[in-house]
Write an enzyme that holds these catalytic residues in place. Structure first.
Site, PDB file in Angstrom:
ATOM      1  N   ARG B  51       0.659  -1.284   0.040  1.00  0.00           N
ATOM      2  CA  ARG B  51      -0.051  -0.031  -0.085  1.00  0.00           C
ATOM      3  C   ARG B  51       0.897   1.413  -0.092  1.00  0.00           C
ATOM      4  O   ARG B  51       0.711   2.170  -0.739  1.00  0.00           O
ATOM      5  CB  ARG B  51      -0.886  -0.001   1.336  1.00  0.00           C
ATOM      6  CG  ARG B  51      -2.348  -0.108   1.082  1.00  0.00           C
ATOM      7  CD  ARG B  51      -2.975  -0.704   2.358  1.00  0.00           C
ATOM      8  NE  ARG B  51      -2.372  -1.655   2.890  1.00  0.00           N
ATOM      9  CZ  ARG B  51      -2.341  -2.904   2.376  1.00  0.00           C
ATOM     10  NH1 ARG B  51      -3.304  -3.381   1.372  1.00  0.00           N
ATOM     11  NH2 ARG B  51      -1.557  -3.970   3.071  1.00  0.00           N
ATOM     12  N   THR B  52       1.792   1.176   0.991  1.00  0.00           N
ATOM     13  CA  THR B  52       2.683   2.778   1.306  1.00  0.00           C
ATOM     14  C   THR B  52       3.333   2.875  -0.177  1.00  0.00           C
ATOM     15  O   THR B  52       3.443   4.220  -0.714  1.00  0.00           O
ATOM     16  CB  THR B  52       3.402   2.595   2.103  1.00  0.00           C
ATOM     17  OG1 THR B  52       2.655   2.011   3.310  1.00  0.00           O
ATOM     18  CG2 THR B  52       4.113   3.852   2.481  1.00  0.00           C
ATOM     19  N   LYS B  80      25.092  -4.548  -1.068  1.00  0.00           N
ATOM     20  CA  LYS B  80      26.457  -4.642  -1.228  1.00  0.00           C
ATOM     21  C   LYS B  80      27.148  -4.008   0.170  1.00  0.00           C
ATOM     22  O   LYS B  80      28.470  -3.759   0.067  1.00  0.00           O
ATOM     23  CB  LYS B  80      26.871  -3.971  -2.347  1.00  0.00           C
ATOM     24  CG  LYS B  80      26.646  -4.510  -3.674  1.00  0.00           C
ATOM     25  CD  LYS B  80      26.933  -3.643  -4.840  1.00  0.00           C
ATOM     26  CE  LYS B  80      26.123  -4.112  -6.061  1.00  0.00           C
ATOM     27  NZ  LYS B  80      26.238  -3.234  -7.062  1.00  0.00           N
ATOM     28  N   ARG B 101      11.321   3.756   2.876  1.00  0.00           N
ATOM     29  CA  ARG B 101      11.013   2.705   4.033  1.00  0.00           C
ATOM     30  C   ARG B 101      12.038   2.139   4.627  1.00  0.00           C
ATOM     31  O   ARG B 101      13.093   1.680   3.520  1.00  0.00           O
ATOM     32  CB  ARG B 101       9.863   1.737   3.800  1.00  0.00           C
ATOM     33  CG  ARG B 101       9.720   0.633   4.737  1.00  0.00           C
ATOM     34  CD  ARG B 101       8.484   0.056   4.524  1.00  0.00           C
ATOM     35  NE  ARG B 101       7.425   0.835   4.892  1.00  0.00           N
ATOM     36  CZ  ARG B 101       6.089   0.310   5.108  1.00  0.00           C
ATOM     37  NH1 ARG B 101       5.900  -0.854   4.844  1.00  0.00           N
ATOM     38  NH2 ARG B 101       5.186   1.138   5.238  1.00  0.00           N
ATOM     39  N   HIS B 129       5.634   6.145  11.182  1.00  0.00           N
ATOM     40  CA  HIS B 129       4.961   5.780  10.113  1.00  0.00           C
ATOM     41  C   HIS B 129       4.163   7.138   9.807  1.00  0.00           C
ATOM     42  O   HIS B 129       2.908   7.175   9.744  1.00  0.00           O
ATOM     43  CB  HIS B 129       4.468   4.732  10.052  1.00  0.00           C
ATOM     44  CG  HIS B 129       4.072   4.131   8.637  1.00  0.00           C
ATOM     45  ND1 HIS B 129       4.062   4.855   7.301  1.00  0.00           N
ATOM     46  CD2 HIS B 129       3.285   3.122   8.152  1.00  0.00           C
ATOM     47  CE1 HIS B 129       3.750   4.192   6.326  1.00  0.00           C
ATOM     48  NE2 HIS B 129       3.035   3.274   6.814  1.00  0.00           N
TER      49      HIS B 129
END
Lengths: 140, 304
Positions: B51-52, B80, B101, B129
């Site tokens: 969703r986000t 890496k 995120r 959030h």
């Protein structure tokens, strides 16, 4: 037991009993060449426990007041020049501290990115609560 | 240059302004269709999200902008061993704004210090959030028309639920809000939320393990999922995951205009049968997420 007065130097007075050695270590006083005296459990009229610690440094050195304010904000700092004492009554806890303590939260970004500075912000002055600026974990 | 890392980075007046812009976008999307033409959003998702990420991407496309980025750490240079600081410094040369995120708490704050362009925290571990909170606030505004005077119940994982922490912080700035915290004892809201937010701001709150007991009081019921990925110990997750399951029967004593929210995804904490109840607003909430993110992108890019 007598510790003689100093002409030029610094006296950290009214240290909470038991914190004298901690301050001695974190302020790096063991590295100094001059005379340093740590007095534990001296008699105190002000302290509720009736005890205090005192540190006497027989030289003018630059002290990190942020460290002092973080570890024990009630301390009195006496700076003595040619026998004249300039007293700083109380050290305020600093708003932020950097590089003094590390964040121990394994979920914090500082746990994986080693080069980040460990910075804590004072969030509750009354209860002396510092929190990591990244994850907001409480300093322990 | 502004970033959004924590919902409290925004004043209540700025939240009102974002909610008002989002409502205007919903009313007249065409007016905003070219506002971000020539601008690029980088979606840096070091942790999975549906969703986000998609709502950020849809938001930028609907503003006429473009999107670049990655949707898992394995397809970025962090696989890496590249640091967040280095990744965002480079992305700062390619994009105009970042939505990030990351599983580690505080990673978006580090990004905002290094990127040179606005950074939006799209979720950092169990921490914050803020765009979900803006989504929640927009939904509450559209359903209730106000924030003050509401009794808001939070149910489920209140310990690791970052959406819960952010929404409590945001609601604590409004008058006469009452918070009801429903969770198993192992997943109660962290002490610092109680001490430094609720008690510090004199917000009335109660803690309970019994959802049905408090149901009749609630204006909003905010359900949350017990998140498997937040547990170090799988057995603890299995023991706690079914603590609260909302069913039509449990809603019998709820107010007729109570509003059920959930940040989604749900697993089984809301029975599918509840979806048909007119009080279920969680899909509407997910839709609102796109509009409030459009409003936020406009604000941070300072597009008139």
């Amino acid at each position: 037991m007598t510790v003689s007065p100093i002409e030029n130097g610094i006296v950290l007075d009214h240290i909470t009993a038991g914190k004298g050695m901690e301050l001695y270590k974190v302020l790096g006083l063991a590295e100094l060449d001059c005379l340093v005296a740590v007095i534990n459990n001296a008699y105190s009229k002000k302290s509720p426990t009736g005890k205090k610690d005192i540190i006497k440094i027989d030289a003018q050195i630059d002290l990190d007041f942020d460290i002092i304010g973080y570890i024990d904000p009630g301390i009195t700092v006496n700076i003595i020049k040619n026998g004249v004492n300039t007293k700083m009554e109380k050290i305020d806890p600093p708003e932020t501290i950097e590089g003094i303590i590390k964040c121990k939260n394994p979920r914090c970004i500082t746990s994986v990115e080693q080069e980040l500075p460990h910075i804590f912000k004072l969030t509750d002055r009354e209860n002396m609560v510092y929190r990591c600026i990244y994850c907001e974990s409480k300093a322990k | 240059m502004r970033s959004l890392i924590d919902i409290l980075d925004l004043t209540t007046a700025e939240i009102d302004e974002l909610v008002s812009t989002a409502n205007d976008i919903i009313a007249d999307p065409e007016k905003y269709a070219h506002k971000c033409q020539g601008k690029k959003l980088a979606t840096l998702f070091f942790e999975p999200s549906t969703r986000t990420r998609l709502s950020f991407e849809a938001a930028m496309y609907e503003l006429g902008g473009n999107v670049l980025g990655f949707s898992e750490a394995q397809s970025s240079s962090s696989a890496k061993g590249e640091s967040v600081s280095d990744t965002v410094k480079v992305v700062g040369y390619y994009a105009d704004i970042i939505a990030m995120r990351h599983p580690k708490e505080g990673a978006p704050l580090v990004a905002s210090m290094k990127a040179g362009i606005p950074v939006i925290n799209a979720g950092d571990g169990g921490h914050n959030h803020p765009t979900q909170t803006l989504t929640d606030l927009l939904t509450i505004n559209r359903e209730k028309g106000r924030f003050s005077g509401l009794t808001v119940g939070f149910c489920g994982d209140l310990k690791f639920g970052r959406t819960v922490h952010s929404l409590i912080g945001a609601l604590s700035r409004y008058e006469k809000v009452k918070i009801v915290l429903v969770s198993p004892k192992e997943l109660t809201v962290p002490e610092y939320i109680k001490e430094e937010v609720l008690k510090a701001k004199n917000i009335e709150f109660v803690e309970t393990t019994d959802l049905e007991e408090v149901m009749p009081q609630l204006d909003i019921l905010y359900m949350t999922r017990v998140q498997r990925e937040r547990f170090f110990n799988e057995q603890d997750y299995i023991r706690l995951k079914d603590s609260y399951i909302l069913t039509p029967e449990k809603l019998a004593t709820a107010k007729p205009d109570m509003c059920i929210l959930h940040p989604l995804p749900r697993v089984n904490e809301i029975a599918v049968a509840v979806d048909d109840d007119p009080r279920a607003k969680y899909f509407e909430q997910a839709k609102n997420g796109k509009y409030i993110r459009m409003a936020l992108i406009l604000k941070l890019l300072e597009v008139e």
